[in-house]
Design an enzyme around this catalytic site. Structure first.
Site, PDB file in Angstrom:
ATOM      1  CE  LYS A 317      -3.942  -2.205   2.240  1.00 22.93           C
ATOM      2  NZ  LYS A 317      -3.312  -3.439   2.770  1.00 22.93           N
TER       3      LYS A 317
HETATM    4  P1  5BU Z   1      -8.170 -11.371   6.703  1.00 23.06           P
HETATM    5  O1  5BU Z   1      -7.415 -12.191   7.679  1.00 23.06           O
HETATM    6  O2  5BU Z   1      -8.942 -12.211   5.656  1.00 23.06           O
HETATM    7  O3  5BU Z   1      -9.010 -10.321   7.358  1.00 23.06           O
HETATM    8  O4  5BU Z   1      -7.008 -10.608   5.881  1.00 23.06           O
HETATM    9  C1  5BU Z   1      -7.290  -9.688   4.860  1.00 23.06           C
HETATM   10  C2  5BU Z   1      -6.025  -9.225   4.196  1.00 23.06           C
HETATM   11  O5  5BU Z   1      -6.352  -8.296   3.195  1.00 23.06           O
HETATM   12  C3  5BU Z   1      -5.063  -8.509   5.137  1.00 23.06           C
HETATM   13  O6  5BU Z   1      -3.764  -8.844   4.714  1.00 23.06           O
HETATM   14  C4  5BU Z   1      -5.328  -7.070   4.911  1.00 23.06           C
HETATM   15  O7  5BU Z   1      -4.170  -6.268   5.075  1.00 23.06           O
HETATM   16  C5  5BU Z   1      -5.773  -7.028   3.468  1.00 23.06           C
HETATM   17  N1  5BU Z   1      -6.758  -5.969   3.152  1.00 23.06           N
HETATM   18  C6  5BU Z   1      -8.005  -5.907   3.750  1.00 23.06           C
HETATM   19  O8  5BU Z   1      -8.355  -6.731   4.561  1.00 23.06           O
HETATM   20  N2  5BU Z   1      -8.869  -4.921   3.389  1.00 23.06           N
HETATM   21  C7  5BU Z   1      -8.562  -3.968   2.493  1.00 23.06           C
HETATM   22  O9  5BU Z   1      -9.397  -3.105   2.168  1.00 23.06           O
HETATM   23  C8  5BU Z   1      -7.285  -4.059   1.899  1.00 23.06           C
HETATM   24  C9  5BU Z   1      -6.416  -5.064   2.235  1.00 23.06           C
HETATM   25 BR1  5BU Z   1      -6.864  -2.823   0.629  1.00 23.06          BR
END
Ligand code: 5BU
Length: 490
Positions: A317
């Site tokens: 990012k």
């Molecule tokens: P989760 O464990 O499924 O919640 O992880 C989601 C991943 O996607 C995590 O690495 C976040 O940094 C990434 N992410 C997110 O969750 N939402 C966003 O809007 C963005 C990235 Br951009």
């Protein structure tokens, strides 16, 4: 060298494409079926060189046609500045038609000095049904002004010329839609499938002067609606080589699952990747959460990516000025550009952040960026304008070979079939976490939110059997994609 007339037309058409004055994809229209092509010529006011060429070509065209008139009138609003330039170049006085009569004072609809019996030429940017031209013509005629000719930049060939000719006006155009398509295809800017989709739409969607369709019962669909297209078909539309590769990889591997490995130890990450590798199209990392990072780790990761055929995305990012981003991408401890095929990037700093990334890669032709247009967490500060401006940045002609896709949460953000929608916040068993993350199901992510690739993190990494969990997500996401492209509904 002085460009000849046809060269000037070609260059103008390519320039209009580059500045996003028209786009291909899936766009809502006033009548019926969504259109595969959309014109927004308002953008040309930000490009004085384009304004100059447009007015020059219009003038030349008028002189060639020997169209004489006492006045020039642009159809509000986009054509007003164009008409102004033509008026000045040709020393022809202008008239302006108000869209609504002033509710005070003179209540004049037509501004400017004229007499009944004067002749006036109409200038318009794009003609679809011709109804905007006719509204302007009617108001001019009410004042006794004689209107016989209109000139437009682009004729969408949807019946507008016929409609206005039935009202006694000859229509001239600098470009027809077909001519524009020919030029773009010849220059390798668009695919044959795009040309065909537009031709099909135009032939089915002829519009009458009242704005209704000639054949309202027609069952035609927009063939450039990305939500209905297969990944194979969309790979032809990708302008970024990595996006093309990713579309093909997804189709071959039958996977649109990206797993986020947000774990702190390299051993655990590599162990996990060996188990999930066969099921994913993209592995997403946050390299700065890894406690025991070392160069061997990224070598192993790249080797696994080759072995299991997936791409690596570092979810960095980036969000700084170009110079800083260039160093963050290419240098420092992680040297991200050396091992990540894809990175994420905020659009906040504007174009400079993308220039910085290009600068930080040894060869950016095998690298791609996903721009953040929306986020999954509750309370994030992104608004509609920010999302829209992000898309403008993504589609800009100077960047579109570097932008692989968009990170977003709803199906209307990405209209271009060559861009990939990546949607994080996907889990089967939870709808949120304690830190504002919001989840949707695999089905909802693909079918309601329009995701092409869904990102699953803890949904897999917290599972006691990560291989089985990855397989489960892969199957659910892939079947949601198959059902999306096969279903009849819009
Ligand atoms: P989760 O464990 O499924 O919640 O992880 C989601 C991943 O996607 C995590 O690495 C976040 O940094 C990434 N992410 C997110 O969750 N939402 C966003 O809007 C963005 C990235 Br951009």
């Amino acid at each position: 060298m002085v460009a000849n007339a046809s060269e000037k037309f070609t260059n103008l058409a390519l320039k209009l494409f580059d500045i996003n004055a028209f786009k291909f994809g899936d766009f809502k229209m006033k009548v019926g079926i969504n259109s595969p092509v959309y014109f927004d010529l308002r953008v040309i006011i930000s490009h004085p060189d384009v304004m100059n060429t447009v007015s020059e070509l219009l003038l030349q065209f008028l002189n060639d046609k020997k169209t004489s008139c006492d006045h020039i009138c642009g159809v509000p609003y986009t054509a007003l500045p164009i008409a102004t330039l033509v008026s000045v170049r040709d020393s022809k006085p202008m008239l302006i038609r108000r869209k609504e009569a002033k509710d005070y004072g003179t209540k004049k609809l037509i501004e400017g000095k004229y007499q009944s019996g004067d002749t006036c030429l109409i200038i318009e940017d794009v003609v679809t049904s011709g109804s905007s031209i006719l509204e302007t013509v009617n108001d001019l005629r009410r004042e006794g002004i004689v209107v016989t000719d209109a000139i437009v930049l682009v004729d969408r060939e949807q019946g507008g010329a016929k409609n206005i000719e039935q009202n006694g006006i000859r229509m001239h155009s600098l470009f027809t839609l077909s001519q524009l398509l020919d030029i773009l295809q010849e220059a390798g800017k668009i695919e044959e499938s795009t040309v065909k989709a537009v031709a099909k739409y135009i032939s089915t969607c002829q519009i009458k002067a009242d704005g209704s369709m000639v054949q309202p019962s027609s069952k035609a669909v927009n063939e450039l609606n990305r939500l209905k297209m297969s990944f194979e078909a969309r790979s032809n539309h990708a302008r970024c080589p990595v996006a093309k590769r990713l579309f093909q990889l997804m189709a071959v591997k039958k996977s649109n699952l990206c797993i986020a490995v947000d774990l702190p130890k390299v051993g655990a990450i590599l162990d996990l990747v060996m188990k999930i590798g066969p099921h994913i199209c993209v592995l997403k990392t946050h390299i700065d959460v890894v406690e025991d990072f070392n160069e061997n780790f990224v070598h192993s990761l790249v080797a696994l990516a080759e072995k299991y055929n997936f791409l690596i995305m570092e979810d960095r990012k980036f969000a700084d000025i170009g110079n800083t981003v260039s160093m963050q991408y290419g240098h420092g401890l992680y040297k991200i550009s050396q091992w990540a095929d894809l990175v994420t990037c905020h659009s906040l700093p504007g174009k400079g952040v993308l220039d910085g990334l290009k600068n930080g890669a040894v060869d950016y032709s095998n690298k791609g960026v996903f721009l953040l247009a929306e986020m999954s967490c509750r309370g994030n500060l992104i608004n509609e304008k920010y999302t829209k401006d992000t898309m403008e940045l993504a589609m800009d002609g100077s960047n579109n070979d570097f932008i692989a896709g968009i990170v977003c949460q709803n199906p209307h953000v990405v209209t271009n079939p060559g861009l990939i929608q990546l949607t994080p916040g996907v889990q089967i068993s939870n709808t949120s976490d304690e830190l504002s993350q919001q989840y949707s199901s695999p089905q909802s992510a693909i079918k309601e939110k329009g995701a092409d690739i869904a990102v699953v993190g803890r949904g897999v990494t917290n599972s006691p059997n990560v291989a089985a969990a990855a397989e489960e997500y892969r199957d659910q996401l892939w079947s949601a994609y198959c059902s999306r492209i096969e279903s009849e509904d819009e």
